[in-house]
Structures are given as structure tokens and as C-alpha cells.
Design a protein around this motif. Structure first.
Motif, PDB file in Angstrom:
ATOM      1  N   ILE A  68       0.762  -1.067  -0.139  1.00  0.00           N
ATOM      2  CA  ILE A  68      -0.169  -0.116   0.021  1.00  0.00           C
ATOM      3  C   ILE A  68       0.778   1.248   0.022  1.00  0.00           C
ATOM      4  N   GLY A  69       0.469   2.454  -0.900  1.00  0.00           N
ATOM      5  CA  GLY A  69       1.222   3.642  -0.650  1.00  0.00           C
ATOM      6  C   GLY A  69       1.910   3.941  -2.076  1.00  0.00           C
ATOM      7  N   LEU A  70       1.600   3.249  -2.996  1.00  0.00           N
ATOM      8  CA  LEU A  70       2.231   3.512  -4.330  1.00  0.00           C
ATOM      9  C   LEU A  70       0.956   3.758  -5.613  1.00  0.00           C
ATOM     10  N   ASP A  71      -0.394   3.942  -4.870  1.00  0.00           N
ATOM     11  CA  ASP A  71      -1.365   4.291  -5.685  1.00  0.00           C
ATOM     12  C   ASP A  71      -0.898   5.414  -6.731  1.00  0.00           C
ATOM     13  N   GLY A  72      -0.962   5.480  -8.075  1.00  0.00           N
ATOM     14  CA  GLY A  72      -0.614   6.571  -8.809  1.00  0.00           C
ATOM     15  C   GLY A  72       0.614   6.806  -9.213  1.00  0.00           C
ATOM     16  N   ALA A  73       1.436   6.055  -8.620  1.00  0.00           N
ATOM     17  CA  ALA A  73       3.074   6.118  -8.904  1.00  0.00           C
ATOM     18  C   ALA A  73       3.401   5.575 -10.338  1.00  0.00           C
ATOM     19  N   GLN A 118       0.777   2.789 -11.656  1.00  0.00           N
ATOM     20  CA  GLN A 118       0.114   1.762 -10.609  1.00  0.00           C
ATOM     21  C   GLN A 118      -1.435   2.411 -10.130  1.00  0.00           C
ATOM     22  N   ALA A 119      -2.364   1.458 -10.440  1.00  0.00           N
ATOM     23  CA  ALA A 119      -3.564   1.673  -9.866  1.00  0.00           C
ATOM     24  C   ALA A 119      -3.934   0.722  -8.743  1.00  0.00           C
ATOM     25  N   GLY A 120      -4.272   1.554  -7.743  1.00  0.00           N
ATOM     26  CA  GLY A 120      -4.308   0.702  -6.221  1.00  0.00           C
ATOM     27  C   GLY A 120      -3.503   0.110  -5.559  1.00  0.00           C
ATOM     28  N   PRO A 121      -3.620  -0.759  -4.689  1.00  0.00           N
ATOM     29  CA  PRO A 121      -2.315  -1.445  -4.223  1.00  0.00           C
ATOM     30  C   PRO A 121      -1.632  -2.517  -5.242  1.00  0.00           C
ATOM     31  N   VAL A 122      -0.435  -2.695  -4.522  1.00  0.00           N
ATOM     32  CA  VAL A 122       0.434  -3.753  -5.376  1.00  0.00           C
ATOM     33  C   VAL A 122      -0.040  -5.118  -4.953  1.00  0.00           C
ATOM     34  N   ALA A 123      -0.467  -5.940  -5.892  1.00  0.00           N
ATOM     35  CA  ALA A 123      -0.918  -7.290  -5.550  1.00  0.00           C
ATOM     36  C   ALA A 123      -0.140  -8.286  -6.442  1.00  0.00           C
ATOM     37  N   PHE A 124      -0.336  -9.547  -5.791  1.00  0.00           N
ATOM     38  CA  PHE A 124       0.439 -10.479  -6.463  1.00  0.00           C
ATOM     39  C   PHE A 124      -0.364 -11.850  -6.582  1.00  0.00           C
ATOM     40  N   ASP A 125      -0.269 -12.277  -7.764  1.00  0.00           N
ATOM     41  CA  ASP A 125      -1.048 -13.453  -8.214  1.00  0.00           C
ATOM     42  C   ASP A 125      -0.429 -14.632  -8.797  1.00  0.00           C
ATOM     43  N   GLY A 126       1.040 -14.957  -8.352  1.00  0.00           N
ATOM     44  CA  GLY A 126       1.943 -15.899  -8.916  1.00  0.00           C
ATOM     45  C   GLY A 126       2.633 -15.650 -10.005  1.00  0.00           C
TER      46      GLY A 126
END
Length: 287
Positions: free
Chosen positions: A171-176, A191-199
Motif C-alpha cells: 500500500i502507498g504506491l497508488d498513482g506512482a 500503478q492503480a490501487g495496491p500492488v497485488a501478487f497473483d503468482g
């Protein structure tokens, strides 16, 4: 000829950590009552001239293969010599919560030093301080002790322990804006929203350095991260395919961590005039 590796323990009422003189490498850290926050794999290999997996590798003076004249270079060793060098532990600074390490250009061979950016004969003095208790604070200060300027890249390549990376977010990189290192040419993306991980592999250089959080749903905690002196933030997880192919990780260990790194690399590297110093620091807390 055998080579010994010294690992030092910091333990106090606030928490505990272990640090290796090889690479001045924080191997693990946890506040009291918490599962480890700085992650180490199930097996660690100590080998002269080789990097330690997990923990907090100190990246200096180049990142990855290095970057020069607007292009990726081919410098060796990968991620610089700091993480594979024996650092000097200042015994006078060793306490229950603190250790100070130093590394100077005199300890590095001339051929390796010649790969520095802008100066094939640099003179530097590096100081790395680790304070561990309820919080973890790490600070790398590099001073140009020579007569000519030089440039360098650096990062504190912190592996954060999570219960399952696919249930975690940064969290904290939204818009970067970020450079996507998984794509040819490192295209710039948003970046849009949180950085997420899907494998899938995530390997990004964010052009931002604000306060960040790792939200860990599986362990029900939030890791708060602050950086100073950084010009970028690297977020990395190898994903399933690449993670299971890494020789010093067990199958499935890619799920156990996410790297969030205070960094100064590529076009945003650091340049020091003679006598100048720069400090790259990262502090970590849990709530």
C-alpha cells in the motif's frame, strides 16, 4: 583452506535479529512476540564470494548488472560487491540492539573498482548501521574520500516475511509511475490501487519513495516501511515459475516473502563530489 563466517545476535526487550559479517547482512528480525518480519529461507548457504539469500542484502555500488550511459551494463558481481564482501564489524559499537559495519575501497580489488560509474579509481568509505529492537533501522552511508567524483547505485533489498504473498498487498504506491523489469525495455507504467501478487513475477522500480505498508492478510498484520535518501522503491517477488527455479529456495518458498527496497538506481543513482556523503536508510515497524 576453510573460511569461517561470523553471525552476530542482537537481542533485547523489544526484539531480536541476527546479522552476518559476510555482506553486513541482516538475516532475520522480529519484534518481541512476533513471527519474523525480515524473512530468511529454510536453508542458508554461506560461501566465500557468494550472496546470501533472504534477509537484507546490501546492494552497492551497482544494481543488478549496473546502469551506465542510459543502458543496462554487464558489471560483476551482480548487485555489486558489498553483499559478497566481508565487512568490518566495529566491536566498540556492538550492543544488545546495535552494530556498525565499515567497508572501504582499499579492501576491493582494482579490477572490480574500475567498474564504478564515472571514476575507474574511486576512493570511498562505507558505514552500515543496524539497530534492531521493537523497530528495525538500517542506514548505509557512503563517503567519497578521493579527489574525483563518482556515481553509484544502492538498495536495501529487504525480504519481508508474509503468510502468503498472494494474500498480501503493498500500500502507498497508488498513482506512482514504475518501470516494469519483467518486460523488454523496462516500459514505464502507472500503478492503480495496491500492488497485488497473483503468482506471476513482479519486478518493478517505482519512481516514488513515500511511506509504505505491506498488508499481510494471512498473518493478520501490517508492516510499516519508511525510507530516507532513496530515489526509488523496488518491489519484487519472483512468482511461482521463476521462484521454484531458484536454486537456493525450496519449492513454494516464493510465497513466503515480498521484497520492498529503498533504492537509488538507474537514472536516479547517487553522485558524490570529493568529501560528500549520502545516506540511504530504511526503517520498519509492525502494527
Amino acid at each position: 583452506m576453510s573460511t569461517s563466517f561470523t553471525v552476530r545476535s542482537l537481542a533485547n526487550e523489544g526484539g531480536s535479529a541476527t546479522v552476518s559479517d559476510h555482506g553486513a547482512h541482516v538475516l532475520r528480525w522480529a519484534p518481541k512476540g512476533q513471527t519474523d518480519v525480515v524473512w530468511q529461507p529454510r536453508a542458508i548457504t554461506f560461501k566465500e564470494g557468494a550472496a546470501i539469500r533472504g534477509g537484507v542484502p546490501v546492494i552497492f555500488p551497482w544494481f543488478n548488472q549496473g546502469y551506465e550511459d542510459g543502458h543496462m551494463a554487464d558489471k560483476k558481481p551482480k548487485h555489486g560487491f558489498a553483499r559478497v564482501s566481508p565487512w568490518h564489524a566495529d566491536a566498540d559499537t556492538l550492543s544488545a540492539d546495535h552494530i556498525r559495519y565499515t567497508l572501504g575501497s582499499a579492501a576491493i580489488d582494482a579490477a572490480t573498482l574500475a567498474q564504478f560509474i564515472g571514476n575507474p579509481n574511486p576512493r570511498f568509505h562505507a558505514v552500515y548501521e543496524v539497530t534492531a529492537g521493537e523497530t528495525l533501522e538500517m542506514a548505509l552511508t557512503v563517503t567519497n574520500t578521493g579527489d574525483e567524483p563518482f556515481s553509484y547505485e544502492a538498495a536495501l533489498h529487504t525480504y519481508f516475511h508474509v503468510g502468503d504473498v498472494t494474500r498480501s498487498q503493498v500500500i502507498g504506491l497508488d498513482g506512482a509511475r514504475y518501470l516494469d523489469a519483467t518486460q523488454p525495455g523496462f516500459p514505464e507504467c502507472g500503478q492503480a490501487g495496491p500492488v497485488a501478487f497473483d503468482g506471476a513475477m513482479v519486478d518493478r522500480i517505482y519512481l516514488a519513495n513515500g511511506p509504505l505498508e505491506v498488508r499481510d492478510e494471512a498473518l493478520d498484520r501490517t508492516i510499516a516501511i519508511k525510507a530516507e535518501g532513496s530515489t526509488a522503491t523496488v518491489v519484487w517477488n519472483p512468482g511461482e515459475t521463476a521462484g521454484n527455479a531458484i536454486g537456493d529456495l525450496a519449492t513454494g518458498e516464493w510465497r513466503d516473502f515480498v521484497c520492498v527496497e529503498a533504492a537509488a538506481n538507474r537514472e536516479r543513482m547517487i553522485t558524490l563530489a570529493p568529501g560528500q556523503s549520502h545516506t540511504l536508510a530504511q526503517s520498519v515497524a509492525v502494527r
